[in-house]
Scaffold this motif. Sequence first.
Motif, short mmCIF file in Angstrom:
data_model
loop_
_atom_site.label_atom_id
_atom_site.label_comp_id
_atom_site.label_asym_id
_atom_site.label_seq_id
_atom_site.Cartn_x
_atom_site.Cartn_y
_atom_site.Cartn_z
N GLN A 17 14.46 21.72 -76.49
CA GLN A 17 14.58 20.86 -75.33
C GLN A 17 15.56 19.74 -75.67
N ARG B 63 23.58 16.53 -69.03
CA ARG B 63 22.82 17.57 -68.31
C ARG B 63 21.74 18.15 -69.20
N ASP B 64 20.80 18.82 -68.57
CA ASP B 64 19.70 19.51 -69.26
C ASP B 64 20.24 20.83 -69.78
N SER B 65 20.12 21.06 -71.08
CA SER B 65 20.67 22.29 -71.67
C SER B 65 19.96 23.55 -71.19
N LYS B 66 18.72 23.42 -70.73
CA LYS B 66 17.99 24.58 -70.23
C LYS B 66 18.38 24.95 -68.80
N ASN B 67 18.97 24.01 -68.08
CA ASN B 67 19.36 24.22 -66.68
C ASN B 67 20.81 23.77 -66.46
N PRO B 68 21.76 24.44 -67.09
CA PRO B 68 23.15 23.98 -67.03
C PRO B 68 23.81 24.12 -65.67
N HIS B 69 23.19 24.85 -64.75
CA HIS B 69 23.83 25.06 -63.44
C HIS B 69 23.39 24.06 -62.38
N VAL B 70 22.41 23.21 -62.72
CA VAL B 70 22.00 22.17 -61.77
C VAL B 70 22.93 20.97 -61.96
N HIS C 147 24.64 17.45 -62.88
CA HIS C 147 24.50 16.55 -64.02
C HIS C 147 24.62 15.11 -63.56
#
Length: 63
Positions: A18, A32-39, A41
Motif C-alpha cells: 500500500q 496517486r494511489d499505486s493500487k488504483n492508477p487509473h483514478v 490524482h
Amino acid sequence: MTRVNWRKSTYSGGEAAQCVELASLDGSVGIRDSKNPHVPHITIGREALASLLDQIKSGHLNL
C-alpha cells in the motif's frame, strides 16, 4: 501529450504494498494511489509537498 513518469519508493515492498506514487508535473507534483492508477490524482505544489513531508517526518501530524 507528454507521458508522465510515475515513481514509487524502493521501500514500498513490492507490487502488493500500500503506497503512493509521485510524478513530476509542470511546476508541481502529482500524487496517486499505486493500487488504483487509473483514478484521478491530486496535484500539489513542490513547496507544499516539502512542507508536508517535513511535518510527517517530525511527527507533527497524527497519522
